[in-house]
Design a protein around this motif. Structure first.
Motif, PDB file in Angstrom:
ATOM      1  N   MET A 113       0.842  -1.188   0.000  1.00  0.00           N
ATOM      2  CA  MET A 113       0.000   0.000   0.000  1.00  0.00           C
ATOM      3  C   MET A 113       0.882   1.246   0.000  1.00  0.00           C
ATOM      4  SD  MET A 113      -2.670   1.363   2.914  1.00  0.00           S
ATOM      5  CE  MET A 113      -1.318   1.897   3.994  1.00  0.00           C
ATOM      6  N   HIS A 114       0.587   2.149  -0.910  1.00  0.00           N
ATOM      7  CA  HIS A 114       1.337   3.402  -0.956  1.00  0.00           C
ATOM      8  C   HIS A 114       0.782   4.337   0.116  1.00  0.00           C
ATOM      9  CE1 HIS A 114       3.091   7.133  -2.434  1.00  0.00           C
ATOM     10  NE2 HIS A 114       3.843   6.413  -3.259  1.00  0.00           N
ATOM     11  N   SER A 115       1.642   4.765   1.031  1.00  0.00           N
ATOM     12  CA  SER A 115       1.202   5.590   2.153  1.00  0.00           C
ATOM     13  C   SER A 115       1.653   7.040   2.028  1.00  0.00           C
ATOM     14  CB  SER A 115       1.731   5.015   3.473  1.00  0.00           C
ATOM     15  OG  SER A 115       3.155   4.961   3.463  1.00  0.00           O
ATOM     16  N   GLY A 116       2.198   7.392   0.874  1.00  0.00           N
ATOM     17  CA  GLY A 116       2.599   8.778   0.661  1.00  0.00           C
ATOM     18  C   GLY A 116       1.428   9.625   0.186  1.00  0.00           C
ATOM     19  N   ARG A 117       1.718  10.842  -0.166  1.00  0.00           N
ATOM     20  CA  ARG A 117       0.661  11.750  -0.624  1.00  0.00           C
ATOM     21  C   ARG A 117       0.090  11.288  -1.958  1.00  0.00           C
ATOM     22  NH1 ARG A 117      -1.064  16.708   0.821  1.00  0.00           N
ATOM     23  NH2 ARG A 117      -2.049  18.007  -0.797  1.00  0.00           N
ATOM     24  N   ASN A 118       0.966  10.864  -2.856  1.00  0.00           N
ATOM     25  CA  ASN A 118       0.532  10.329  -4.145  1.00  0.00           C
ATOM     26  C   ASN A 118       1.728   9.702  -4.860  1.00  0.00           C
ATOM     27  OD1 ASN A 118       0.604  13.673  -4.512  1.00  0.00           O
ATOM     28  ND2 ASN A 118       1.908  12.552  -5.939  1.00  0.00           N
ATOM     29  N   TYR A 119       1.424   8.870  -5.846  1.00  0.00           N
ATOM     30  CA  TYR A 119       2.474   8.388  -6.745  1.00  0.00           C
ATOM     31  C   TYR A 119       2.947   9.564  -7.601  1.00  0.00           C
ATOM     32  CZ  TYR A 119       1.699   3.358  -5.952  1.00  0.00           C
ATOM     33  OH  TYR A 119       1.626   2.116  -5.412  1.00  0.00           O
ATOM     34  N   THR A 120       4.227   9.587  -7.905  1.00  0.00           N
ATOM     35  CA  THR A 120       4.757  10.629  -8.780  1.00  0.00           C
ATOM     36  C   THR A 120       4.639  10.185 -10.241  1.00  0.00           C
ATOM     37  OG1 THR A 120       7.012   9.743  -8.736  1.00  0.00           O
ATOM     38  CG2 THR A 120       6.393  11.320  -6.990  1.00  0.00           C
ATOM     39  N   LEU A 121       4.700  11.162 -11.137  1.00  0.00           N
ATOM     40  CA  LEU A 121       4.666  10.844 -12.559  1.00  0.00           C
ATOM     41  C   LEU A 121       5.854   9.962 -12.931  1.00  0.00           C
ATOM     42  CD1 LEU A 121       3.434  11.225 -15.365  1.00  0.00           C
ATOM     43  CD2 LEU A 121       4.806  13.325 -15.589  1.00  0.00           C
ATOM     44  N   GLN A 122       6.997  10.227 -12.308  1.00  0.00           N
ATOM     45  CA  GLN A 122       8.182   9.421 -12.598  1.00  0.00           C
ATOM     46  C   GLN A 122       7.959   7.957 -12.215  1.00  0.00           C
ATOM     47  OE1 GLN A 122       8.144  12.332 -11.104  1.00  0.00           O
ATOM     48  NE2 GLN A 122       9.570  13.700 -12.151  1.00  0.00           N
ATOM     49  N   GLU A 123       7.268   7.723 -11.102  1.00  0.00           N
ATOM     50  CA  GLU A 123       6.987   6.350 -10.699  1.00  0.00           C
ATOM     51  C   GLU A 123       6.065   5.655 -11.686  1.00  0.00           C
ATOM     52  OE1 GLU A 123       7.197   6.171  -5.860  1.00  0.00           O
ATOM     53  OE2 GLU A 123       5.613   7.425  -6.721  1.00  0.00           O
ATOM     54  N   PHE A 124       5.052   6.366 -12.152  1.00  0.00           N
ATOM     55  CA  PHE A 124       4.146   5.785 -13.140  1.00  0.00           C
ATOM     56  C   PHE A 124       4.887   5.480 -14.440  1.00  0.00           C
ATOM     57  CE2 PHE A 124       0.262   7.079 -10.799  1.00  0.00           C
ATOM     58  CZ  PHE A 124      -0.475   5.928 -10.995  1.00  0.00           C
ATOM     59  N   ILE A 125       5.749   6.406 -14.870  1.00  0.00           N
ATOM     60  CA  ILE A 125       6.495   6.189 -16.111  1.00  0.00           C
ATOM     61  C   ILE A 125       7.450   5.016 -15.957  1.00  0.00           C
ATOM     62  CG2 ILE A 125       8.223   7.197 -17.644  1.00  0.00           C
ATOM     63  CD1 ILE A 125       6.856   9.887 -17.245  1.00  0.00           C
ATOM     64  N   TYR A 126       8.124   4.932 -14.795  1.00  0.00           N
ATOM     65  CA  TYR A 126       9.031   3.800 -14.565  1.00  0.00           C
ATOM     66  C   TYR A 126       8.260   2.480 -14.567  1.00  0.00           C
ATOM     67  CZ  TYR A 126      12.459   0.769 -12.333  1.00  0.00           C
ATOM     68  OH  TYR A 126      13.309  -0.266 -12.059  1.00  0.00           O
ATOM     69  N   TRP A 127       7.113   2.477 -13.933  1.00  0.00           N
ATOM     70  CA  TRP A 127       6.292   1.265 -13.828  1.00  0.00           C
ATOM     71  C   TRP A 127       5.782   0.803 -15.189  1.00  0.00           C
ATOM     72  CZ3 TRP A 127       0.511   1.069 -12.734  1.00  0.00           C
ATOM     73  CH2 TRP A 127       0.113  -0.234 -12.425  1.00  0.00           C
ATOM     74  N   THR A 128       5.487   1.750 -16.087  1.00  0.00           N
ATOM     75  CA  THR A 128       4.891   1.410 -17.382  1.00  0.00           C
ATOM     76  C   THR A 128       5.863   1.592 -18.542  1.00  0.00           C
ATOM     77  OG1 THR A 128       4.034   3.675 -17.627  1.00  0.00           O
ATOM     78  CG2 THR A 128       2.584   2.068 -16.579  1.00  0.00           C
ATOM     79  N   ARG A 129       7.148   1.753 -18.268  1.00  0.00           N
ATOM     80  CA  ARG A 129       8.066   2.134 -19.329  1.00  0.00           C
ATOM     81  C   ARG A 129       8.188   1.084 -20.428  1.00  0.00           C
ATOM     82  NH1 ARG A 129      11.343  -0.028 -15.469  1.00  0.00           N
ATOM     83  NH2 ARG A 129      13.230  -1.136 -16.141  1.00  0.00           N
TER      84      ARG A 129
END
Length: 334
Positions: free
Chosen positions: A1-17
């Motif tokens: 579970m992500h407990s931060g404020r939100n996922y960053t765009l960089q994380e989404f791009i890395y995840w879907t690269r």
């Protein structure tokens, strides 16, 4: 579970690269072919693409709503496990009596430690691999897993449970198919013996047995979500729809940009990549939520919850050695 404020765009791009690489190819190839050869048969009008896109969006919305329901139900079950565990701890301390203080503390610790053994066995069972899960199969999940650790994958059940069960109890359950179930069986037998010895009154014994029944209910709810996947027909259909859509979007956009002039066709590459990426990411979000115990970043944090219960019960017992709360790795709680 992500407990931060939100996922960053960089994380989404890395995840879907990996999928972005494919989208780049799907956008660049037809654009270059059209620019060099002027071939118009690869151009597709928007109406059929809009129909496919509408169908894809509808099934993605349906799927994401259903998978979120699975995840939220799993979180509710483990919320009830927390509440039931605290209630069981209070009942154990208040209901079980013995004239010798030393023996009483030993009985209390034995029962509550056995309950922690049940939680330990349950969380290990829920982290086991299933054929339809993605966390240990899909490259994008495996690579993203380097940002966090799954405690149940780093240690064995035998290592984690040895603090809470005697050697005799462990030997009696270790070869069982469902260890958590048989730990509750040991718990029930111990409570029955204490009742027969007069350490628990009839009414209080029944209330403690009701708590064990609740634990079985919570375990059964968790196992149902773990062992019954999101229906494969919906998952497969969604994947097919989005695969077709991502192939057609660059061709449809190329048709539109070509009407603006030869210099505008190159805008097809960034815009078709962005639009396709949005659709594919929406699909991936639903997929990443459908199995809340698989060991992925969006799991229900059963390891953290289990540690919270352990801390609460050990403090109830007045023990000095209390484990620290689990802290997130890159805002990911497991």
């Amino acid at each position: 579970m992500h407990s931060g404020r939100n996922y960053t765009l960089q994380e989404f791009i890395y995840w879907t690269r990996r999928k972005i690489y494919v989208l780049i190819i799907l956008a660049v190839v037809p654009t270059v072919v059209f620019a060099i050869t002027g071939t118009k048969w690869i151009l597709i009008p928007w109406p059929p693409i809009l129909l496919i896109g509408t169908a894809s969006a509808l099934i993605a919305g349906f799927r994401n709503n259903a998978t979120y329901g699975r995840s939220w139900e799993a979180r509710q079950i483990w919320g009830r496990i927390v509440n039931s565990s605290r209630t069981f701890g209070i009942m154990t301390l208040d209901f079980i009596r013995h004239p010798q203080e030393g023996l009483l503390k030993e009985i209390h610790q034995r029962i509550l430690f056995r309950h922690l053994a049940w939680i330990t066995a349950l969380r290990h069972q829920l982290r086991e691999k299933r054929q339809w899960e993605n966390a240990r199969i899909c490259p994008q999940y495996i690579e993203y897993a380097k940002f966090y650790s799954v405690p149940e994958w780093k240690s064995t059940l035998a290592e984690d449970i040895k603090e809470f069960l005697t050697e005799e109890e462990w030997q009696s359950v270790k070869n069982r198919k469902n260890i958590a179930t048989h730990i509750l069986t040991l718990q029930s037998a111990d409570l029955r013996q204490l009742h027969e010895q007069g350490r628990i009154t009839e009414l209080k014994y029944l209330e403690l047995q009701q708590q064990l029944k609740d634990f079985y209910d919570h375990q059964g709810g968790s196992e149902r979500i773990k062992n019954f996947p999101y229906p494969r027909q919906y998952s497969t259909l969604s994947r097919f729809f989005f695969s077709i859509l991502t192939v057609l979007i660059p061709l449809g956009m190329l048709n539109e940009f070509s009407k603006l002039g030869p210099n505008f066709i190159w805008l097809n590459i960034p815009f078709s990549i962005i639009v396709s990426w949005i659709f594919l990411t929406l699909e991936d979000i639903g997929e990443s939520t459908e199995n809340p115990f698989e060991g992925a970043a969006n799991d229900v944090p059963i390891s953290t919850i289990s540690r919270t219960i352990e801390i609460d019960l050990k403090e109830m017992l007045g023990l000095e050695k209390i484990p620290p709360a689990r802290v997130p790795d890159h805002y990911i709680q497991m």
